[in-house]
Design a protein around this motif. Sequence first.
Motif, PDB file in Angstrom:
ATOM      1  N   MET A   1     -20.771 -19.938 -31.083  1.00 47.01           N
ATOM      2  CA  MET A   1     -19.919 -20.061 -29.917  1.00 47.01           C
ATOM      3  C   MET A   1     -18.471 -20.091 -30.376  1.00 47.01           C
ATOM      4  SD  MET A   1     -19.860 -23.019 -26.982  1.00 47.01           S
ATOM      5  CE  MET A   1     -21.527 -22.759 -26.472  1.00 47.01           C
ATOM      6  N   ARG A   2     -17.654 -19.366 -29.700  1.00 49.11           N
ATOM      7  CA  ARG A   2     -16.246 -19.332 -30.078  1.00 49.11           C
ATOM      8  C   ARG A   2     -15.615 -20.696 -29.853  1.00 49.11           C
ATOM      9  NH1 ARG A   2     -13.778 -13.662 -28.473  1.00 49.11           N
ATOM     10  NH2 ARG A   2     -11.977 -14.802 -29.216  1.00 49.11           N
ATOM     11  N   THR A   3     -14.656 -21.033 -30.692  1.00 47.06           N
ATOM     12  CA  THR A   3     -14.055 -22.362 -30.691  1.00 47.06           C
ATOM     13  C   THR A   3     -13.439 -22.726 -29.349  1.00 47.06           C
ATOM     14  OG1 THR A   3     -13.624 -22.168 -33.047  1.00 47.06           O
ATOM     15  CG2 THR A   3     -12.414 -23.845 -31.861  1.00 47.06           C
ATOM     16  N   HIS A   4     -12.699 -21.807 -28.722  1.00 46.51           N
ATOM     17  CA  HIS A   4     -12.050 -22.161 -27.459  1.00 46.51           C
ATOM     18  C   HIS A   4     -13.057 -22.359 -26.326  1.00 46.51           C
ATOM     19  CE1 HIS A   4     -12.255 -17.772 -27.146  1.00 46.51           C
ATOM     20  NE2 HIS A   4     -12.139 -17.914 -25.843  1.00 46.51           N
ATOM     21  N   VAL A   5     -14.162 -21.630 -26.353  1.00 46.70           N
ATOM     22  CA  VAL A   5     -15.206 -21.808 -25.337  1.00 46.70           C
ATOM     23  C   VAL A   5     -15.885 -23.168 -25.545  1.00 46.70           C
ATOM     24  CG1 VAL A   5     -17.408 -20.929 -24.468  1.00 46.70           C
ATOM     25  CG2 VAL A   5     -15.576 -19.334 -25.071  1.00 46.70           C
ATOM     26  N   ARG A   6     -16.174 -23.495 -26.802  1.00 45.26           N
ATOM     27  CA  ARG A   6     -16.777 -24.790 -27.125  1.00 45.26           C
ATOM     28  C   ARG A   6     -15.858 -25.930 -26.704  1.00 45.26           C
ATOM     29  NH1 ARG A   6     -16.245 -28.321 -31.479  1.00 45.26           N
ATOM     30  NH2 ARG A   6     -18.091 -29.546 -31.929  1.00 45.26           N
ATOM     31  N   THR A   7     -14.577 -25.794 -27.009  1.00 41.29           N
ATOM     32  CA  THR A   7     -13.605 -26.829 -26.651  1.00 41.29           C
ATOM     33  C   THR A   7     -13.524 -26.989 -25.136  1.00 41.29           C
ATOM     34  OG1 THR A   7     -12.347 -26.412 -28.661  1.00 41.29           O
ATOM     35  CG2 THR A   7     -11.201 -27.543 -26.882  1.00 41.29           C
ATOM     36  N   ALA A   8     -13.485 -25.895 -24.406  1.00 36.84           N
ATOM     37  CA  ALA A   8     -13.426 -25.950 -22.937  1.00 36.84           C
ATOM     38  C   ALA A   8     -14.687 -26.602 -22.373  1.00 36.84           C
ATOM     39  CB  ALA A   8     -13.242 -24.550 -22.364  1.00 36.84           C
ATOM     40  N   ALA A   9     -15.833 -26.278 -22.937  1.00 35.75           N
ATOM     41  CA  ALA A   9     -17.086 -26.877 -22.470  1.00 35.75           C
ATOM     42  C   ALA A   9     -17.110 -28.380 -22.731  1.00 35.75           C
ATOM     43  CB  ALA A   9     -18.277 -26.204 -23.147  1.00 35.75           C
ATOM     44  N   LEU A  10     -16.608 -28.804 -23.892  1.00 34.81           N
ATOM     45  CA  LEU A  10     -16.548 -30.233 -24.196  1.00 34.81           C
ATOM     46  C   LEU A  10     -15.619 -30.966 -23.232  1.00 34.81           C
ATOM     47  CD1 LEU A  10     -16.504 -30.334 -28.092  1.00 34.81           C
ATOM     48  CD2 LEU A  10     -18.210 -31.336 -26.571  1.00 34.81           C
ATOM     49  N   TRP A  11     -14.451 -30.394 -22.971  1.00 33.06           N
ATOM     50  CA  TRP A  11     -13.512 -31.036 -22.047  1.00 33.06           C
ATOM     51  C   TRP A  11     -14.082 -31.085 -20.638  1.00 33.06           C
ATOM     52  CZ3 TRP A  11     -10.106 -34.395 -23.259  1.00 33.06           C
ATOM     53  CH2 TRP A  11      -9.521 -34.365 -24.523  1.00 33.06           C
ATOM     54  N   ALA A  12     -14.819 -30.056 -20.240  1.00 32.61           N
ATOM     55  CA  ALA A  12     -15.457 -30.067 -18.916  1.00 32.61           C
ATOM     56  C   ALA A  12     -16.502 -31.177 -18.840  1.00 32.61           C
ATOM     57  CB  ALA A  12     -16.092 -28.708 -18.625  1.00 32.61           C
ATOM     58  N   ALA A  13     -17.311 -31.314 -19.881  1.00 29.60           N
ATOM     59  CA  ALA A  13     -18.323 -32.383 -19.912  1.00 29.60           C
ATOM     60  C   ALA A  13     -17.652 -33.756 -19.890  1.00 29.60           C
ATOM     61  CB  ALA A  13     -19.204 -32.232 -21.151  1.00 29.60           C
ATOM     62  N   GLN A  14     -16.574 -33.904 -20.638  1.00 27.80           N
ATOM     63  CA  GLN A  14     -15.848 -35.172 -20.674  1.00 27.80           C
ATOM     64  C   GLN A  14     -15.256 -35.495 -19.295  1.00 27.80           C
ATOM     65  OE1 GLN A  14     -14.659 -34.115 -25.184  1.00 27.80           O
ATOM     66  NE2 GLN A  14     -13.028 -34.999 -23.999  1.00 27.80           N
ATOM     67  N   ALA A  15     -14.724 -34.478 -18.617  1.00 27.95           N
ATOM     68  CA  ALA A  15     -14.156 -34.685 -17.284  1.00 27.95           C
ATOM     69  C   ALA A  15     -15.239 -35.095 -16.288  1.00 27.95           C
ATOM     70  CB  ALA A  15     -13.442 -33.426 -16.810  1.00 27.95           C
ATOM     71  N   ILE A  16     -16.396 -34.469 -16.375  1.00 29.25           N
ATOM     72  CA  ILE A  16     -17.508 -34.830 -15.490  1.00 29.25           C
ATOM     73  C   ILE A  16     -17.922 -36.275 -15.730  1.00 29.25           C
ATOM     74  CG2 ILE A  16     -19.966 -34.402 -15.041  1.00 29.25           C
ATOM     75  CD1 ILE A  16     -19.283 -31.382 -15.531  1.00 29.25           C
TER      76      ILE A  16
END
Length: 131
Positions: free
Chosen positions: A1-16
């Motif tokens: 998984m590309r780093t920026h996609v992984r980072t965005a997914a982590l931030w989305a999970a954290q926001a949820i």
Amino acid sequence: MRTHVRTAALWAAQAILAVQLAPAGILKVTSDPAMVELFTTIGAGQWLRYTVGTLEIAAAIGLLVPRLCGPAALGVAALMTGATLTNIFLIAAPPWLPLGLLMVGALVAWARRTEIKAFPLGAVSPDGKQL
């Protein structure tokens, strides 16, 4: 998984997680009648309601702060472990919500394990190097 996609997914999970935890914590520390009754049923005393509520609010804030997001996710996993066990053994309620939050918190903590290891020392880059 590309780093920026992984980072965005982590931030989305954290926001949820933060969106789930903050209101729950606020209800606990403001003595919402349903929360007072719930913690009376648990039988551990109202001090636990204040403690859990404060920890939930702190975790919600920590999940949104880059330097704190890893340790906050680890704290969420610990809190939700307790909530899951409480639902199962003390109040006979379905454990699905705390169990789901536990899994998301644990996944974020695992993904942020480098930040957790370096937490007392300072921030780390996504590749694990000390900043």
